[in-house]
Design an enzyme around this catalytic site. Structure first.
Site, PDB file in Angstrom:
ATOM      1  N   ASP A  36       0.722  -1.255   0.218  1.00 56.49           N
ATOM      2  CA  ASP A  36      -0.323  -0.302   0.165  1.00 56.49           C
ATOM      3  C   ASP A  36       0.634   1.121  -0.050  1.00 56.49           C
ATOM      4  OD1 ASP A  36      -1.692  -1.699   0.393  1.00 56.49           O
ATOM      5  OD2 ASP A  36      -3.349  -1.436   2.089  1.00 56.49           O
ATOM      6  N   ALA A  37       1.785   1.249   1.314  1.00 57.90           N
ATOM      7  CA  ALA A  37       2.784   1.930   1.246  1.00 57.90           C
ATOM      8  C   ALA A  37       3.098   2.739  -0.686  1.00 57.90           C
ATOM      9  CB  ALA A  37       4.022   2.421   2.351  1.00 57.90           C
ATOM     10  N   GLU A  38       3.779   1.073  -0.900  1.00 57.84           N
ATOM     11  CA  GLU A  38       4.985   1.670  -2.735  1.00 57.84           C
ATOM     12  C   GLU A  38       3.347   2.892  -3.742  1.00 57.84           C
ATOM     13  OE1 GLU A  38       7.713  -1.602  -3.531  1.00 57.84           O
ATOM     14  OE2 GLU A  38       5.896  -2.112  -1.998  1.00 57.84           O
ATOM     15  N   TYR A  39       2.241   2.059  -3.238  1.00 57.13           N
ATOM     16  CA  TYR A  39       1.180   1.935  -4.004  1.00 57.13           C
ATOM     17  C   TYR A  39       1.129   4.108  -3.725  1.00 57.13           C
ATOM     18  CZ  TYR A  39      -3.465   3.496  -6.305  1.00 57.13           C
ATOM     19  OH  TYR A  39      -3.995   3.823  -6.374  1.00 57.13           O
ATOM     20  N   SER A  85     -35.999  -5.378 -17.998  1.00 55.62           N
ATOM     21  CA  SER A  85     -35.994  -6.202 -16.733  1.00 55.62           C
ATOM     22  C   SER A  85     -36.160  -7.645 -17.205  1.00 55.62           C
ATOM     23  CB  SER A  85     -36.843  -6.057 -15.532  1.00 55.62           C
ATOM     24  OG  SER A  85     -38.370  -6.377 -16.214  1.00 55.62           O
ATOM     25  N   LEU A  86     -36.034  -8.240 -16.165  1.00 52.37           N
ATOM     26  CA  LEU A  86     -36.146 -10.643 -16.585  1.00 52.37           C
ATOM     27  C   LEU A  86     -36.934 -10.235 -16.331  1.00 52.37           C
ATOM     28  CD1 LEU A  86     -32.713 -11.237 -15.359  1.00 52.37           C
ATOM     29  CD2 LEU A  86     -32.693 -11.138 -17.794  1.00 52.37           C
ATOM     30  N   ASP A 123     -26.786  -9.201  -6.558  1.00 51.47           N
ATOM     31  CA  ASP A 123     -28.815  -8.979  -5.818  1.00 51.47           C
ATOM     32  C   ASP A 123     -28.806  -7.454  -5.495  1.00 51.47           C
ATOM     33  OD1 ASP A 123     -30.803  -8.563  -4.560  1.00 51.47           O
ATOM     34  OD2 ASP A 123     -30.523  -9.153  -2.832  1.00 51.47           O
ATOM     35  N   ARG A 142     -29.993   3.176 -12.947  1.00 50.26           N
ATOM     36  CA  ARG A 142     -30.964   2.406 -14.046  1.00 50.26           C
ATOM     37  C   ARG A 142     -32.257   3.194 -13.419  1.00 50.26           C
ATOM     38  NH1 ARG A 142     -35.788  -1.378 -13.737  1.00 50.26           N
ATOM     39  NH2 ARG A 142     -36.195  -2.385 -15.486  1.00 50.26           N
ATOM     40  N   LYS A 296     -29.578 -17.640 -20.118  1.00 52.23           N
ATOM     41  CA  LYS A 296     -28.988 -16.610 -21.591  1.00 52.23           C
ATOM     42  C   LYS A 296     -29.370 -17.216 -22.448  1.00 52.23           C
ATOM     43  CE  LYS A 296     -27.636 -12.846 -18.906  1.00 52.23           C
ATOM     44  NZ  LYS A 296     -26.345 -11.124 -18.185  1.00 52.23           N
ATOM     45  N   LYS A 320     -35.221 -17.796 -10.305  1.00 55.44           N
ATOM     46  CA  LYS A 320     -35.173 -17.639  -8.338  1.00 55.44           C
ATOM     47  C   LYS A 320     -34.512 -18.693  -7.550  1.00 55.44           C
ATOM     48  CE  LYS A 320     -35.591 -12.955  -8.453  1.00 55.44           C
ATOM     49  NZ  LYS A 320     -36.165 -12.114  -7.993  1.00 55.44           N
TER      50      LYS A 320
HETATM   51  S1  IVH Z   1     -28.918  -9.617 -18.040  1.00 52.20           S
HETATM   52  C1  IVH Z   1     -33.167  -7.493 -19.227  1.00 52.20           C
HETATM   53  N1  IVH Z   1     -27.571 -10.690 -15.684  1.00 52.20           N
HETATM   54  O1  IVH Z   1     -31.310  -8.388 -12.224  1.00 52.20           O
HETATM   55  C2  IVH Z   1     -31.822  -7.117 -18.254  1.00 52.20           C
HETATM   56  N2  IVH Z   1     -29.228  -9.308 -15.483  1.00 52.20           N
HETATM   57  O2  IVH Z   1     -33.928  -8.911 -13.414  1.00 52.20           O
HETATM   58  C3  IVH Z   1     -30.936  -7.925 -18.590  1.00 52.20           C
HETATM   59  N3  IVH Z   1     -29.064  -8.673 -12.389  1.00 52.20           N
HETATM   60  O3  IVH Z   1     -32.289  -4.804 -13.657  1.00 52.20           O
HETATM   61  C4  IVH Z   1     -29.880  -8.026 -17.594  1.00 52.20           C
HETATM   62  N4  IVH Z   1     -27.200 -10.228 -12.427  1.00 52.20           N
HETATM   63  O4  IVH Z   1     -29.396  -5.698 -12.435  1.00 52.20           O
HETATM   64  C5  IVH Z   1     -28.777  -9.793 -15.640  1.00 52.20           C
HETATM   65  N5  IVH Z   1     -25.368 -12.401 -14.353  1.00 52.20           N
HETATM   66  C6  IVH Z   1     -27.494 -10.971 -15.096  1.00 52.20           C
HETATM   67  C7  IVH Z   1     -27.050 -10.826 -13.790  1.00 52.20           C
HETATM   68  C8  IVH Z   1     -29.011  -9.084 -13.364  1.00 52.20           C
HETATM   69  C9  IVH Z   1     -28.546  -9.300 -11.880  1.00 52.20           C
HETATM   70  C10 IVH Z   1     -29.937  -7.559 -12.309  1.00 52.20           C
HETATM   71  C11 IVH Z   1     -30.509  -6.525 -13.915  1.00 52.20           C
HETATM   72  C12 IVH Z   1     -31.568  -7.007 -14.247  1.00 52.20           C
HETATM   73  C13 IVH Z   1     -31.862  -7.277 -12.998  1.00 52.20           C
HETATM   74  C14 IVH Z   1     -33.535  -7.846 -13.805  1.00 52.20           C
END
Ligand code: IVH
Length: 671
Positions: A36-39, A85-86, A123, A142, A296, A320
């Site tokens: 840390d000190a060097e930094y 959102s998801l 989260d 967001r 995804k 979830k």
């Molecule tokens: S993909 C369409 N990947 O969850 C949004 N979201 O409920 C695509 N989140 O607003 C987001 N981890 O803030 C994605 N690995 C992850 C995530 C993630 C947390 C949050 C994100 C989003 C919310 C959707």
């Protein structure tokens, strides 16, 4: 630009690069290359150059990471591409239904497995970063998905987020999305510090992340160890998107952005379920909170084909986990009076197991919170626990009401001292402002004598309460006037224990200055701020006379803190009490203050490896004593401090006849 200027700019650029490399090693890879000190030494060098050449203060300089002027409000930012959102899957069936559904949208035979990319659902708080030609220029929350808040200043304080992408050829513009989180360990430490400072505690890491990121005073954000994980793309210009998310995340990683390592490319739903279960098994061991995994379609083309359904991409789902929550009954509500006089309502509940821990009490925070959630005595409620903190009530099960539940109002009088309480307009906290409230006094003393403050060994909460209840201690300084007979007369004390306590009090009369400052319980002044203050002002009397400007000069002290410190010392009762305390207490001043500038204006050059000191430490010792460290030997150099394998600098020193010293000689000079 003149040649000298060009040189300076190049030097600044190179220091920035070096520091950012160390930041990356430390904060992203968790594998520091320097102390840390060097930094610090390199950092100060850059700071100095920037100070001398303000025109070269670059937006991606790590000196920008300490926070800036406090804002009145955040600017709004319209997202170029909405932040959606998801959709959720709460069960295996729901997840399988998702897999089935998207088969219809992507071009693949029904019985063929789709390729998924599965990762953690952090989260925290979504964030959007905009990099132009590789430099971080904007960061936004967001918000409602269309319009967010400009938190650029705050995000720049997050050390793991690169201010410049590690790329020779970055896109013209790219928006990278991710999640800002608080690690559980950091969250617990923050809450401990908040409690000590008389500030509000956060209900869970997510709230801590939100509260820290949405701070108007970025100097405060800079003190919060926020972290981020990145996974998504927003707008882009001049960027060729890879074929899959997996490759995109790899690219993010090479750009220096933190990307989580827990992820998997899965062939078909079975492998996803396997990943889901595997992560569920390690969920409690993760250093941060997650509420599920995100699944995804790995191919961007497939995602595009899947399209959207009501503001969510159809090709992704949040799978979830059940939350750490339980249902119980509120048997009663009590008021706790804290050190700062805050009246906190606490629900006493029928003991219940919440995620493996027996819970008997839950904080209700304040009246607004009780009203907002309509919490009543006799209610069945859902309790949630995050980390090791005080559990909180997330929901009232109103359908379980039978009609005899009782509303609760925080009393207008302090339940302990009976004086009228106040709740300033716009503030959530009700406070007892009486000077002589016994509850406050007890908490104040507990804070003052604790280990991290003046540390009176063996003076626990119970004895503090006895001392106050017996009327022996009415203010901090009374502690030092206690007589043997008075202590002996307290219940549970014998000669030996009374002696022991008085000895411990005596021992505590020479605390380090910062511990004393911390112990005073000045609002917003936690241990680390106390250290900064002690280092800068060196004595309590100097600190008490400090002006606002002087306070603000201390790195890490923002306007709110400065105000609170000024108010504390302006108070005549505090002044009297401090004078009283200083009759018995002799605080130890921070070390470097004894270091009269023995090296005043002396120029040192360090070279080679020293036997015990790192270069950073040696540099600090020199600078703390008024000396300067230079990187090259010239006629102006006073000393070359040389260790093993010293190279050309040593030759140069000999050539110029500059005095060369070893670490041993250096250490002697220090004394
Ligand atoms: S993909 C369409 N990947 O969850 C949004 N979201 O409920 C695509 N989140 O607003 C987001 N981890 O803030 C994605 N690995 C992850 C995530 C993630 C947390 C949050 C994100 C989003 C919310 C959707």
């Amino acid at each position: 630009m003149s040649d000298t200027k060009k040189k300076i700019l190049a030097q600044i650029e190179s220091l920035i690069q070096e520091l950012e490399k160390h930041n990356y090693q430390y904060y992203v890879l968790d594998d520091p290359l320097v102390s840390d000190a060097e930094y610090d030494t390199i950092f100060r060098k850059l700071q100095k150059l920037e100070h001398e050449h303000p025109e070269f203060r670059l937006p991606h300089s790590p000196t920008q990471r300490v926070g800036g002027k406090a804002l009145d409000q955040f600017k709004k930012i319209k997202h170029g591409v909405p932040m959606l959102s998801l959709a959720n899957a709460l069960t295996e069936e729901e997840f399988l239904a998702f897999d089935e559904r998207i088969h219809k949208f992507v071009d693949s035979p029904k019985d063929e497995d789709l390729q998924y990319f599965a990762e953690l659902k952090f989260d925290g708080l979504s964030i959007s970063l905009i990099y132009e030609n590789g430099t971080l220029v904007k960061a936004a929350t967001r918000g409602d998905g269309e319009v967010g808040e400009d938190v650029t200043q705050n995000v720049k304080t997050i050390r793991s987020i690169p201010l410049k992408l590690h790329s020779q050829n970055p896109p013209k513009k790219i928006e990278i999305r991710g999640e800002i989180v608080f690690f559980i360990k950091d969250f617990e430490a923050l809450n401990r510090a908040q409690l000590n400072q008389g500030d509000k505690v956060f209900a869970n890491p997510r709230n801590a992340a939100a509260g820290s990121l949405r701070q108007l005073d970025s100097k405060i954000t800079a003190t919060r160890p926020l972290k981020g994980f990145f996974y998504g793309l927003g707008e882009a210009e001049g960027y060729t998107l890879p074929k899959t998310i997996a490759e995109f995340e790899d690219e993010l990683r090479t750009w220096g952005l933190p990307v989580a390592t827990w992820k998997k490319i899965c062939k078909g739903p079975k492998q996803v379920l396997h990943f889901y279960k595997e992560i569920e098994g390690v969920r409690d061991d993760l250093p941060f909170e997650i509420d599920g995994v995100v699944v995804k379609l790995n191919s961007f083309a497939a995602q595009q084909a899947a399209g959207f359904i009501s503001r969510s991409p159809r090709g992704m789902i949040a799978f979830k986990y059940p939350p750490k929550k339980s249902v119980t009954l509120i048997e009663d509500i009590q008021i706790q009076v804290g050190r700062t006089g805050a009246l906190t309502p606490v629900a006493l509940v029928t003991p219940v197991n919440v995620g493996g821990v027996m819970v008997k009490r839950a904080t209700l925070h304040n009246q607004d919170e009780i009203d907002r959630k309509d919490i009543r005595i006799g209610d069945h409620v859902v309790i949630q626990r995050a980390g090791d903190v005080i559990p909180e009530i997330v929901e009232v099960l109103k359908e379980k009401r039978r009609g005899d539940e009782r509303k609760f109002k925080i009393p207008d009088h302090c339940p302990i001292c009976g004086s009228k309480v106040t709740k300033p307009e716009g503030e959530a906290v009700t406070r007892c402002v009486a000077r002589n409230c016994v509850a406050k006094l007890k908490e104040h003393i507990k804070h003052f004598v604790q280990k991290d403050a003046i540390n009176v060994d063996g003076l626990g909460d119970k004895i503090v309460e006895q001392l106050v209840d017996a009327g022996l201690v009415k203010k901090l300084s009374d502690l030092f006037q206690l007589e043997f007979d008075e202590v002996l007369a307290l219940e549970g004390f014998a000669e030996k224990s009374a002696h022991k306590l008085l000895n411990a009090i005596e021992t505590a009369t020479s605390p380090e200055l910062y511990r004393l400052i911390f112990g005073l319980g000045i609002r917003h002044v936690g241990e680390s701020t106390a250290k900064l203050l002690a280092q800068k002002f060196k004595s309590l009397s100097k600190l008490s006379e400090a002006s606002e400007e002087q306070l603000l000069e201390v790195g890490g002290i923002g306007e709110e803190m400065a105000k609170s410190i000024l108010e504390y010392f302006a108070d005549s009762i505090h002044q009297k009490e401090l004078a009283e305390l200083l009759k018995t207490l002799t605080p130890i001043e921070p070390k470097s203050s004894t270091a009269t500038p023995v090296f005043k204006d002396k120029i040192f050059v360090l070279t080679g490896t020293l036997p015990t000191l790192s270069r950073g430490d040696a540099g600090k010792l020199i600078e703390d004593r008024g000396g300067k460290v230079s990187s090259s030997v010239s006629k102006k150099t006073d000393f070359v401090l040389a260790g093993e394998e010293a190279g050309s600098k040593l030759d140069k020193a000999q050539e110029l006849g500059v005095k060369v010293i070893s670490e041993e000689e250096f250490q002697k000079m220090l004394k």
